[in-house]
Write a protein that holds these residues in place. Structure first.
Motif, PDB file in Angstrom:
ATOM      1  N   PRO A  61       0.810  -1.220   0.000  1.00  0.00           N
ATOM      2  CA  PRO A  61       0.000   0.000   0.000  1.00  0.00           C
ATOM      3  C   PRO A  61       0.847   1.275   0.000  1.00  0.00           C
ATOM      4  CG  PRO A  61      -0.020  -0.996   2.170  1.00  0.00           C
ATOM      5  CD  PRO A  61       0.711  -1.944   1.267  1.00  0.00           C
ATOM      6  N   GLU A  62       2.112   1.161   0.369  1.00  0.00           N
ATOM      7  CA  GLU A  62       2.992   2.332   0.431  1.00  0.00           C
ATOM      8  C   GLU A  62       3.575   2.685  -0.938  1.00  0.00           C
ATOM      9  OE1 GLU A  62       4.674   5.538   2.253  1.00  0.00           O
ATOM     10  OE2 GLU A  62       3.325   4.124   3.199  1.00  0.00           O
ATOM     11  N   CYS A  63       4.185   1.694  -1.602  1.00  0.00           N
ATOM     12  CA  CYS A  63       4.874   1.976  -2.872  1.00  0.00           C
ATOM     13  C   CYS A  63       4.236   1.297  -4.083  1.00  0.00           C
ATOM     14  CB  CYS A  63       6.351   1.584  -2.779  1.00  0.00           C
ATOM     15  SG  CYS A  63       6.660  -0.199  -2.783  1.00  0.00           S
ATOM     16  N   GLY A  64       3.255   0.413  -3.836  1.00  0.00           N
ATOM     17  CA  GLY A  64       2.596  -0.282  -4.938  1.00  0.00           C
ATOM     18  C   GLY A  64       3.377  -1.463  -5.486  1.00  0.00           C
ATOM     19  N   GLY A  65       4.502  -1.772  -4.859  1.00  0.00           N
ATOM     20  CA  GLY A  65       5.366  -2.848  -5.335  1.00  0.00           C
ATOM     21  C   GLY A  65       4.770  -4.231  -5.120  1.00  0.00           C
ATOM     22  N   ALA A  66       5.286  -5.188  -5.889  1.00  0.00           N
ATOM     23  CA  ALA A  66       4.814  -6.570  -5.802  1.00  0.00           C
ATOM     24  C   ALA A  66       5.886  -7.492  -5.228  1.00  0.00           C
ATOM     25  CB  ALA A  66       4.385  -7.054  -7.180  1.00  0.00           C
ATOM     26  N   ASN A  67       6.983  -6.937  -4.740  1.00  0.00           N
ATOM     27  CA  ASN A  67       8.068  -7.724  -4.170  1.00  0.00           C
ATOM     28  C   ASN A  67       7.749  -7.965  -2.684  1.00  0.00           C
ATOM     29  OD1 ASN A  67      10.464  -9.051  -3.906  1.00  0.00           O
ATOM     30  ND2 ASN A  67      11.746  -7.224  -4.012  1.00  0.00           N
ATOM     31  N   ILE A  68       6.733  -8.821  -2.449  1.00  0.00           N
ATOM     32  CA  ILE A  68       6.132  -9.013  -1.133  1.00  0.00           C
ATOM     33  C   ILE A  68       6.453 -10.403  -0.591  1.00  0.00           C
ATOM     34  CG2 ILE A  68       3.924  -9.071   0.109  1.00  0.00           C
ATOM     35  CD1 ILE A  68       4.565  -6.327  -1.088  1.00  0.00           C
ATOM     36  N   VAL A  69       6.710 -10.476   0.722  1.00  0.00           N
ATOM     37  CA  VAL A  69       6.904 -11.757   1.411  1.00  0.00           C
ATOM     38  C   VAL A  69       6.038 -11.764   2.662  1.00  0.00           C
ATOM     39  CG1 VAL A  69       9.248 -12.167   0.556  1.00  0.00           C
ATOM     40  CG2 VAL A  69       8.916 -10.921   2.688  1.00  0.00           C
ATOM     41  N   ARG A  70       5.684 -12.958   3.135  1.00  0.00           N
ATOM     42  CA  ARG A  70       4.977 -13.082   4.410  1.00  0.00           C
ATOM     43  C   ARG A  70       5.913 -12.634   5.520  1.00  0.00           C
ATOM     44  NH1 ARG A  70       0.760 -16.904   5.425  1.00  0.00           N
ATOM     45  NH2 ARG A  70      -0.809 -16.441   3.884  1.00  0.00           N
ATOM     46  N   TRP A  71       5.348 -12.052   6.579  1.00  0.00           N
ATOM     47  CA  TRP A  71       6.149 -11.564   7.704  1.00  0.00           C
ATOM     48  C   TRP A  71       5.413 -11.898   8.989  1.00  0.00           C
ATOM     49  CZ3 TRP A  71       5.546  -8.225  11.771  1.00  0.00           C
ATOM     50  CH2 TRP A  71       6.724  -7.818  12.416  1.00  0.00           C
ATOM     51  N   ARG A  72       6.165 -12.253  10.030  1.00  0.00           N
ATOM     52  CA  ARG A  72       5.620 -12.534  11.361  1.00  0.00           C
ATOM     53  C   ARG A  72       6.476 -11.817  12.393  1.00  0.00           C
ATOM     54  NH1 ARG A  72       5.836 -17.912   8.954  1.00  0.00           N
ATOM     55  NH2 ARG A  72       7.926 -17.815   9.768  1.00  0.00           N
ATOM     56  N   PRO A  73       5.917 -11.507  13.568  1.00  0.00           N
ATOM     57  CA  PRO A  73       6.706 -10.830  14.596  1.00  0.00           C
ATOM     58  C   PRO A  73       7.935 -11.607  15.033  1.00  0.00           C
ATOM     59  CG  PRO A  73       4.383 -10.651  15.107  1.00  0.00           C
ATOM     60  CD  PRO A  73       4.499 -11.591  13.938  1.00  0.00           C
TER      61      PRO A  73
END
Length: 95
Positions: A61-73
């Motif tokens: 939502p910030e930059c519109g990029g698709a270089n996304i991974v799952r993240w956990r604390p």
């Protein structure tokens, strides 16, 4: 009702409120966190019980990029790579 705990980075102080587990059985919902590898933004998408979040369908939502991974604390800090610690007593409850 769900409880979100505060997790803070020991190195840079970055913090995020997140559930200890992705799935909240009382609310029958799952909260999936994602991290954009381009701008290092962490964000979440709530999904109804029984659905699955597919990383390929998510955009930052910030930059519109698709270089996304799952993240956990339990993963390292997205900003500096430091270790995140759960801050005892510093949580919020959501209805």
């Amino acid at each position: 009702m769900a409880r979100l705990d505060l997790y803070k980075c020991c190195k840079c102080g970055w913090g995020i409120y997140a559930p200890e587990k992705e799935k909240d059985y009382l609310m029958m919902a799952t909260m999936h966190f994602f991290m954009c590898k381009d701008c290092k933004e962490v964000f979440y998408d709530p999904f109804e019980h029984g659905t699955r979040a597919r990383v390929k369908d998510v955009r930052c939502p910030e930059c519109g990029g698709a270089n996304i991974v799952r993240w956990r604390p339990k993963d390292n800090c997205p900003k500096c790579g430091g270790r995140l610690e759960k801050q005892l007593g510093e949580g919020i409850c959501m209805d």
